[in-house]
Design a protein around this motif. Structure first.
Motif, PDB file in Angstrom:
ATOM      1  N   LYS A 224       0.872  -1.016   0.065  1.00  0.00           N
ATOM      2  CA  LYS A 224      -0.004   0.059   0.018  1.00  0.00           C
ATOM      3  C   LYS A 224       0.894   1.300  -0.019  1.00  0.00           C
ATOM      4  O   LYS A 224       2.102   1.296   0.776  1.00  0.00           O
ATOM      5  CB  LYS A 224      -0.982   0.022   1.217  1.00  0.00           C
ATOM      6  CG  LYS A 224      -1.722  -1.206   1.310  1.00  0.00           C
ATOM      7  CD  LYS A 224      -2.793  -1.247   0.077  1.00  0.00           C
ATOM      8  CE  LYS A 224      -3.669  -2.524   0.291  1.00  0.00           C
ATOM      9  NZ  LYS A 224      -4.647  -2.630  -0.869  1.00  0.00           N
ATOM     10  N   GLN A 225       0.311   2.379  -0.590  1.00  0.00           N
ATOM     11  CA  GLN A 225       0.927   3.578  -0.534  1.00  0.00           C
ATOM     12  C   GLN A 225       0.691   4.468   0.654  1.00  0.00           C
ATOM     13  O   GLN A 225      -0.502   4.216   1.197  1.00  0.00           O
ATOM     14  CB  GLN A 225       0.797   4.408  -1.743  1.00  0.00           C
ATOM     15  CG  GLN A 225       1.073   3.841  -3.139  1.00  0.00           C
ATOM     16  CD  GLN A 225       0.621   4.894  -4.239  1.00  0.00           C
ATOM     17  OE1 GLN A 225       0.055   5.883  -4.226  1.00  0.00           O
ATOM     18  NE2 GLN A 225       1.053   4.125  -5.506  1.00  0.00           N
ATOM     19  N   SER A 228      -2.308   6.739   0.928  1.00  0.00           N
ATOM     20  CA  SER A 228      -3.873   6.195   0.696  1.00  0.00           C
ATOM     21  C   SER A 228      -4.457   5.927   1.598  1.00  0.00           C
ATOM     22  O   SER A 228      -3.848   5.689   2.830  1.00  0.00           O
ATOM     23  CB  SER A 228      -3.707   4.950  -0.550  1.00  0.00           C
ATOM     24  OG  SER A 228      -2.979   3.884   0.126  1.00  0.00           O
ATOM     25  N   ASN A 230      -6.252   3.189   1.746  1.00  0.00           N
ATOM     26  CA  ASN A 230      -6.165   1.793   1.917  1.00  0.00           C
ATOM     27  C   ASN A 230      -4.970   1.240   2.893  1.00  0.00           C
ATOM     28  O   ASN A 230      -4.986   0.375   3.407  1.00  0.00           O
ATOM     29  CB  ASN A 230      -6.045   0.981   0.378  1.00  0.00           C
ATOM     30  CG  ASN A 230      -7.356   1.154  -0.230  1.00  0.00           C
ATOM     31  OD1 ASN A 230      -8.422   0.961   0.299  1.00  0.00           O
ATOM     32  ND2 ASN A 230      -7.121   1.091  -1.639  1.00  0.00           N
ATOM     33  N   TYR A 231      -4.089   2.316   2.919  1.00  0.00           N
ATOM     34  CA  TYR A 231      -2.882   1.951   3.658  1.00  0.00           C
ATOM     35  C   TYR A 231      -3.276   1.932   5.192  1.00  0.00           C
ATOM     36  O   TYR A 231      -2.969   1.193   6.070  1.00  0.00           O
ATOM     37  CB  TYR A 231      -1.849   3.130   3.563  1.00  0.00           C
ATOM     38  CG  TYR A 231      -0.707   2.946   4.437  1.00  0.00           C
ATOM     39  CD1 TYR A 231       0.518   2.162   4.138  1.00  0.00           C
ATOM     40  CD2 TYR A 231      -0.774   3.894   5.769  1.00  0.00           C
ATOM     41  CE1 TYR A 231       1.657   2.360   4.969  1.00  0.00           C
ATOM     42  CE2 TYR A 231       0.422   3.730   6.484  1.00  0.00           C
ATOM     43  CZ  TYR A 231       1.600   3.105   6.277  1.00  0.00           C
ATOM     44  OH  TYR A 231       2.409   2.836   6.944  1.00  0.00           O
ATOM     45  N   GLN A 234      -5.511  -1.329   5.977  1.00  0.00           N
ATOM     46  CA  GLN A 234      -4.697  -2.240   5.931  1.00  0.00           C
ATOM     47  C   GLN A 234      -3.817  -2.193   7.404  1.00  0.00           C
ATOM     48  O   GLN A 234      -3.713  -3.434   7.768  1.00  0.00           O
ATOM     49  CB  GLN A 234      -3.720  -2.356   4.748  1.00  0.00           C
ATOM     50  CG  GLN A 234      -3.221  -3.881   4.833  1.00  0.00           C
ATOM     51  CD  GLN A 234      -4.033  -4.946   4.834  1.00  0.00           C
ATOM     52  OE1 GLN A 234      -5.160  -4.982   3.951  1.00  0.00           O
ATOM     53  NE2 GLN A 234      -3.984  -6.041   5.312  1.00  0.00           N
TER      54      GLN A 234
END
Length: 375
Positions: A224-225, A228, A230-231, A234
């Protein structure tokens, strides 16, 4: 007698914002006081007193640039100064490393309210300075005077309140140490602990069981970046796995220590004074040792024993408990960890390595008490 009670709390959005302000202000004051102490010591070669640092803080809060410090409980800020003082005291006593600055990036945060913390069990509320009516789930009630209240936030975003209570009772006097009521405890990896009476407690190895699931989530997290959303999602997924493992281990330790203290006739418990920090330097055993959580187990056993007037006897960590025959006291030159059963070359007694070790720990602890220690 002081006892702490931990409850899950559910603050609303406004309360969460104010709690986060307390976290941030407490961290800022801690870092500011630490930097002030370091700078003053570098110039004058001595430390500032707590009184002088507090007076500096009062002047700082009066400045328009730092007026936001007045939005939170002043006692919590003073407690941050106390933490700096305690950190330096422990460092100079050789009990801790030099204090470090607190990072904003660490997700687990806390702050303390030394005064004016109240609990309403009927309404299910906890009241703190500048924070009234926080919803809470009370798993158990208490009777006594509240000394302090500590609010913590875990890496998974859960809020907890730890209430330190003085119930007005005195700690019971420690019982007399009797050999017939003394149990030796050998902490291990294959079994969490083995008693000198041949009882064994299995080690579930919670981290090892969760390692496959954890490795999958960590691989996804590594891709993941950082900028982001989503980082962050997660990151939370990984933290939840670690939190579950930690809770499983803590629950097991509470269960085992309760059985030893409350469901056992023994009044004294002999354990080794293990140097866990040095033992985890062995890269082959570090993960298994951390998974067992020996340090946490000893901490729980010690304070529960004090509550019931029982004794915890610690044996020198350099005592060769695993290499000595508990029957004739013959000492082997070496004994690999892989050897779980062996025969004494002197008296031909067959030994289970763990049971033999726990018996040696018990005998050595009683010898220390009697002043007859051999090591």
């Amino acid at each position: 007698m002081l006892k702490a009670y931990k409850y899950r709390i559910y603050p609303n959005r406004e309360q969460q914002v104010l709690i986060e302000k307390h976290f941030g202000c407490s961290r800022f004051v801690f870092n500011w006081a630490l930097a002030l102490q370091k700078r003053y010591y570098a110039i004058f070669g001595k430390s500032l007193s707590r009184t002088k640092i507090q007076s500096h803080l009062v002047k700082k809060k009066k400045k328009a640039k730092f007026s936001w410090l007045s939005e939170v409980n002043s006692q919590s800020l003073l407690n941050a100064l106390l933490n700096v003082h305690t950190a330096f005291t422990n460092f100079f006593k050789g009990q801790a490393k030099f204090p470090r600055f607190k990072s904003k990036k660490i997700p687990q945060r806390s702050y303390q309210c030394p005064q004016h913390c109240t609990v309403n069990f009927e309404q299910g509320m906890i009241n703190l300075p500048k924070l009234k009516g926080i919803k809470a789930v009370f798993s158990r009630e208490f009777i006594g005077n509240i000394k302090t209240g500590t609010i913590t936030k875990t890496a998974t975003g859960k809020y907890y309140a730890s209430v330190l209570v003085d119930n007005g009772e005195a700690l019971p006097t420690l019982t007399t140490i009797e050999p017939s009521l003394t149990v030796g405890i050998d902490l291990g990896i294959s079994h969490l602990l083995v008693l000198s009476d041949s009882s064994k407690f299995d080690n579930p190895k919670h981290l090892a069981k969760a390692s496959q699931r954890l490795s999958i989530q960590q691989k996804i997290f590594a891709r993941k970046q950082k900028t982001s959303k989503n980082y962050q999602k997660q990151k939370l997924a990984v933290a939840r796995i670690h939190e579950k493992v930690r809770n499983q281990r803590l629950d097991l330790h509470h269960e085992v220590t309760y059985k030893l203290i409350c469901e056992n006739q023994a009044t004294s418990y002999a354990i080794e004074d293990l140097g866990v920090k040095n033992m985890v330097k062995n890269r082959k055993l570090a993960k298994a040792i951390n998974d067992a959580g020996w340090g946490q187990f000893v901490t729980l056993l010690t304070y529960k024993a004090n509550w019931y007037g029982k004794n915890v006897l610690k044996v020198n960590r350099f005592f060769a408990s695993s290499k000595i025959c508990s029957h004739c006291h013959h000492k082997l030159d070496s004994l690999p960890l892989s050897v779980r059963h062996w025969v004494c070359p002197n008296c031909q007694t067959q030994h289970d390595s763990d049971i033999n070790t726990s018996n040696n720990i018990r005998q050595q602890a009683l010898a220390d008490v009697a002043g007859l220690a051999t090591v």
